[in-house]
Design a protein around this motif. Structure first.
Motif, PDB file in Angstrom:
ATOM      1  N   SER A 317      30.615 -17.511 -68.791  1.00  0.00           N
ATOM      2  CA  SER A 317      30.520 -18.799 -69.494  1.00  0.00           C
ATOM      3  C   SER A 317      30.153 -19.957 -68.578  1.00  0.00           C
ATOM      4  O   SER A 317      29.700 -21.003 -69.038  1.00  0.00           O
ATOM      5  N   LYS A 318      30.370 -19.745 -67.275  1.00  0.00           N
ATOM      6  CA  LYS A 318      30.171 -20.823 -66.307  1.00  0.00           C
ATOM      7  C   LYS A 318      28.737 -21.374 -66.411  1.00  0.00           C
ATOM      8  O   LYS A 318      27.778 -20.603 -66.469  1.00  0.00           O
ATOM      9  N   ASP A 319      28.619 -22.681 -66.433  1.00  0.00           N
ATOM     10  CA  ASP A 319      27.311 -23.360 -66.469  1.00  0.00           C
ATOM     11  C   ASP A 319      26.487 -23.050 -67.714  1.00  0.00           C
ATOM     12  O   ASP A 319      25.279 -23.295 -67.738  1.00  0.00           O
ATOM     13  N   LYS A 320      27.112 -22.486 -68.756  1.00  0.00           N
ATOM     14  CA  LYS A 320      26.372 -22.221 -69.997  1.00  0.00           C
ATOM     15  C   LYS A 320      26.556 -23.398 -70.957  1.00  0.00           C
ATOM     16  O   LYS A 320      27.492 -24.189 -70.837  1.00  0.00           O
ATOM     17  N   GLU A 321      25.643 -23.487 -71.926  1.00  0.00           N
ATOM     18  CA  GLU A 321      25.766 -24.499 -72.978  1.00  0.00           C
ATOM     19  C   GLU A 321      27.025 -24.212 -73.803  1.00  0.00           C
ATOM     20  O   GLU A 321      27.420 -23.054 -73.950  1.00  0.00           O
ATOM     21  N   PRO A 322      27.627 -25.280 -74.410  1.00  0.00           N
ATOM     22  CA  PRO A 322      28.833 -25.074 -75.231  1.00  0.00           C
ATOM     23  C   PRO A 322      28.648 -24.032 -76.335  1.00  0.00           C
ATOM     24  O   PRO A 322      29.552 -23.228 -76.584  1.00  0.00           O
ATOM     25  N   ALA A 323      27.491 -23.995 -76.962  1.00  0.00           N
ATOM     26  CA  ALA A 323      27.264 -23.024 -78.053  1.00  0.00           C
ATOM     27  C   ALA A 323      27.355 -21.603 -77.516  1.00  0.00           C
ATOM     28  O   ALA A 323      27.950 -20.715 -78.140  1.00  0.00           O
ATOM     29  N   GLU A 324      26.770 -21.396 -76.343  1.00  0.00           N
ATOM     30  CA  GLU A 324      26.788 -20.078 -75.697  1.00  0.00           C
ATOM     31  C   GLU A 324      28.231 -19.705 -75.305  1.00  0.00           C
ATOM     32  O   GLU A 324      28.664 -18.566 -75.469  1.00  0.00           O
ATOM     33  N   GLN A 325      28.957 -20.703 -74.801  1.00  0.00           N
ATOM     34  CA  GLN A 325      30.357 -20.462 -74.424  1.00  0.00           C
ATOM     35  C   GLN A 325      31.193 -20.062 -75.633  1.00  0.00           C
ATOM     36  O   GLN A 325      32.047 -19.184 -75.548  1.00  0.00           O
ATOM     37  N   ARG A 326      30.915 -20.703 -76.765  1.00  0.00           N
ATOM     38  CA  ARG A 326      31.651 -20.348 -77.996  1.00  0.00           C
ATOM     39  C   ARG A 326      31.348 -18.911 -78.415  1.00  0.00           C
ATOM     40  O   ARG A 326      32.233 -18.189 -78.873  1.00  0.00           O
ATOM     41  N   LEU A 327      30.112 -18.499 -78.260  1.00  0.00           N
ATOM     42  CA  LEU A 327      29.732 -17.116 -78.609  1.00  0.00           C
ATOM     43  C   LEU A 327      30.479 -16.105 -77.737  1.00  0.00           C
ATOM     44  O   LEU A 327      30.952 -15.084 -78.225  1.00  0.00           O
ATOM     45  N   ILE A 328      30.575 -16.408 -76.452  1.00  0.00           N
ATOM     46  CA  ILE A 328      31.275 -15.503 -75.528  1.00  0.00           C
ATOM     47  C   ILE A 328      32.759 -15.436 -75.905  1.00  0.00           C
ATOM     48  O   ILE A 328      33.352 -14.351 -75.976  1.00  0.00           O
ATOM     49  N   ALA A 329      33.354 -16.607 -76.197  1.00  0.00           N
ATOM     50  CA  ALA A 329      34.775 -16.639 -76.583  1.00  0.00           C
ATOM     51  C   ALA A 329      35.005 -15.859 -77.876  1.00  0.00           C
ATOM     52  O   ALA A 329      35.992 -15.126 -78.023  1.00  0.00           O
ATOM     53  N   ALA A 330      34.073 -15.984 -78.818  1.00  0.00           N
ATOM     54  CA  ALA A 330      34.199 -15.271 -80.099  1.00  0.00           C
ATOM     55  C   ALA A 330      34.095 -13.762 -79.878  1.00  0.00           C
ATOM     56  O   ALA A 330      34.810 -12.975 -80.511  1.00  0.00           O
ATOM     57  N   ALA A 331      33.213 -13.358 -78.964  1.00  0.00           N
ATOM     58  CA  ALA A 331      33.061 -11.924 -78.668  1.00  0.00           C
ATOM     59  C   ALA A 331      34.336 -11.371 -78.043  1.00  0.00           C
ATOM     60  O   ALA A 331      34.794 -10.283 -78.396  1.00  0.00           O
ATOM     61  N   VAL A 332      34.926 -12.141 -77.126  1.00  0.00           N
ATOM     62  CA  VAL A 332      36.186 -11.724 -76.501  1.00  0.00           C
ATOM     63  C   VAL A 332      37.255 -11.541 -77.574  1.00  0.00           C
ATOM     64  O   VAL A 332      37.998 -10.550 -77.590  1.00  0.00           O
ATOM     65  N   ASP A 333      37.318 -12.484 -78.500  1.00  0.00           N
ATOM     66  CA  ASP A 333      38.322 -12.394 -79.561  1.00  0.00           C
ATOM     67  C   ASP A 333      38.073 -11.180 -80.457  1.00  0.00           C
ATOM     68  O   ASP A 333      39.003 -10.477 -80.845  1.00  0.00           O
ATOM     69  N   ARG A 334      36.812 -10.907 -80.766  1.00  0.00           N
ATOM     70  CA  ARG A 334      36.507  -9.737 -81.609  1.00  0.00           C
ATOM     71  C   ARG A 334      36.874  -8.436 -80.917  1.00  0.00           C
ATOM     72  O   ARG A 334      37.390  -7.514 -81.525  1.00  0.00           O
ATOM     73  N   LEU A 335      36.584  -8.361 -79.626  1.00  0.00           N
ATOM     74  CA  LEU A 335      36.814  -7.113 -78.887  1.00  0.00           C
ATOM     75  C   LEU A 335      38.283  -6.892 -78.550  1.00  0.00           C
ATOM     76  O   LEU A 335      38.750  -5.757 -78.548  1.00  0.00           O
ATOM     77  N   ALA A 336      38.980  -7.971 -78.226  1.00  0.00           N
ATOM     78  CA  ALA A 336      40.304  -7.815 -77.622  1.00  0.00           C
ATOM     79  C   ALA A 336      41.403  -8.552 -78.355  1.00  0.00           C
ATOM     80  O   ALA A 336      42.568  -8.443 -77.988  1.00  0.00           O
TER      81      ALA A 336
END
Length: 366
Positions: A317-336
Motif C-alpha cells: 500500500s505504501k506510496d499508492k493512491e487512496p483508492a488502491e490502498q482501499r482495494l488492498i485493505a478490502a482484499a485483506v479483509d476478504r481473504l483473512a
C-alpha cells in the motif's frame, strides 16, 4: 428447465436405476461432454466463483513464504519439486514463484514446478500466466507421475471438488443417498440399500433424527493417503487449504454455485460448480495413520496473518493512491477477515510433513 447433462443422467437412471451422490457429483464436474470443468471457465471474474488467489496476489505470496519456511526447516535441500494439484489459472503458483525468487533465490534456482492438471483448456491458461517461469514447469495428468524426490505440495481448493458419498438416516438406519427421478420426471434424492458402519458416525446413531445426512469421502481419503505416502518416501511438506470444518459432524454440505450464486445441487447439472465441505478431522486421521507429522488446524485468517499478511499488505500500500490502498485493505479483509461468511474463517489450513517438523504459523505439537 433441463440441461443436456440432466437429460443424460435421467437416461442413465431410467436404464440402470438411481445413481449415488458420488456418481452424480463426478458426472456434474467431469462428464466428458457436459461436465462443468470440461465446458467452462470456472475461475475468476467471469466464472462462477472467485478463488483466493484471484482476489489478491497476497494469498499466493503468503503460501510462497510458507514454502520457503518449510524448505528452510527441512534443511534447505538443493533439488526441490514444487507441486500444485489443481492449479486453476496458475495465479497462485505465479505469486508463489515471484516471492520465492525474491526471498530465497537458492530455493528458486533449485526447484522444478510440477502442475497436476487434467484439463487441456486450463493448461493453456496456466501456460500464459506462468510464461515468465516456463523453463521450470512440467504438467502431469496425475500426481503419481510427478518424479520422486524432496517435494513441497500446495493444494488450494482441491479436496472440496473430490466427490463425497452421502448417507441419510431412515427408520431402518443410515442408507446411502441416491439421485433418482420423481413422478414429475425431475431429479430427486432417494435412499438406497447400502448402509454405513455405525463406527464411522461422530455420535451414537440412536439419537439422530430421521432425514439427517452424514457424509463420507473415501476418494478424498485416497488422495490424502497418496500425498502422505509420497512425503513419507521422498521427504517434504504439503499444505492443504479448503472450505470446511475441523471436526467431523452431521449435515448436508453438498452445494452448487452458478453465476456467483447458490443453486440447488440437482437443478442445473453440468452448469453449476458442485462442491462440499472438507472434513479436516478425517484428513488428519489419514495423515496420522500414514505416519506423517500433522501441523493442524488453523483458520485461513490465522494462517495468513501468521505468515505476515498485514506487513506485506502495508508494504504493497505504501506510496499508492487512496483508492488502491482501499482495494488492498478490502482484499485483506476478504481473504483473512474473521466473522460469519468470511473466507478467513470458513477456510481451514493443515500442513503435513515427513520427517516431523513443527512449522510456523501452526502451534507446535509436542
Amino acid at each position: 428447465m433441463s440441461t443436456p447433462l440432466a437429460d443424460k443422467i435421467k437416461t442413465l437412471i431410467r436404464a440402470n436405476g438411481p445413481i449415488s451422490v458420488t456418481d452424480y457429483f463426478a458426472l456434474c464436474l467431469a462428464d466428458p461432454e457436459h461436465g462443468y470443468y470440461r465446458t467452462r471457465e470456472p475461475f475468476g471474474r467471469h466464472g462462477d466463483f472467485i478463488t483466493a488467489p484471484e482476489i489478491s496476489q497476497l494469498f499466493g505470496e503468503m503460501v510462497g513464504v510458507f514454502m520457503v519456511h518449510a524448505w528452510q526447516r527441512h534443511g534447505t535441500p538443493s533439488a526441490v519439486r514444487l507441486v500444485e494439484i489443481g492449479p486453476g489459472r496458475g495465479t497462485m503458483m505465479a505469486d508463489m514463484l515471484r516471492v520465492i525468487k525474491r526471498i530465497a533465490l537458492p530455493l528458486f534456482e533449485g526447484l522444478n514446478v510440477h502442475l497436476v492438471e487434467t484439463s487441456e483448456r486450463l493448461r493453456g491458461v496456466q501456460r500464459v500466466t506462468l510464461e515468465a517461469f516456463s523453463t521450470k514447469i512440467a504438467w502431469h495428468d496425475s500426481f503419481e507421475d510427478v518424479p520422486e524426490g524432496f517435494t513441497l505440495i500446495a493444494a488450494n481448493e482441491l479436496f472440496d471438488a473430490i466427490p463425497i458419498r452421502q448417507f441419510v438416516r431412515t427408520p431402518t438406519g443410515f442408507r446411502e443417498r441416491l439421485v433418482g427421478i420423481d413422478a414429475a420426471g425431475e431429479l430427486t434424492f432417494a435412499a438406497g440399500v447400502a448402509t454405513l458402519d455405525p463406527a464411522l458416525l461422530p455420535s451414537p446413531a440412536a439419537s439422530i433424527p430421521d432425514g439427517t445426512i452424514f457424509e463420507t469421502a473415501p476418494a478424498r481419503q485416497a488422495v490424502m493417503q497418496t500425498l502422505c505416502d509420497r512425503l513419507k518416501a521422498s521427504g517434504g511438506t504439503a499444505v492443504i487449504i479448503d472450505y470446511g470444518h475441523m471436526v467431523t459432524g452431521f449435515g448436508d454440505t453438498l452445494q452448487a454455485v452458478r453465476n456467483h450464486d447458490f443453486d440447488t445441487p440437482l437443478a442445473h447439472p453440468g452448469e453449476a460448480d458442485l462442491t462440499s465441505h472438507v472434513d479436516f478431522e478425517d484428513l488428519a486421521k489419514v495423515a496420522l495413520s500414514a505416519g506423517v507429522h500433522l501441523n493442524g488446524g488453523l483458520r485461513q485468517g490465522e494462517f495468513l496473518y501468521g505468515l505476515g499478511l498485514a506487513e506485506r499488505a502495508a508494504a504493497l500500500s505504501k506510496d499508492k493512491e487512496p483508492a488502491e490502498q482501499r482495494l488492498i485493505a478490502a482484499a485483506v479483509d476478504r481473504l483473512a477477515g474473521e466473522g460469519a461468511g468470511k473466507m478467513g474463517e470458513l477456510f481451514k489450513v493443515i500442513a503435513v510433513s515427513s520427517p516431523a517438523l513443527n512449522l510456523m504459523p501452526f502451534r507446535a505439537v509436542e
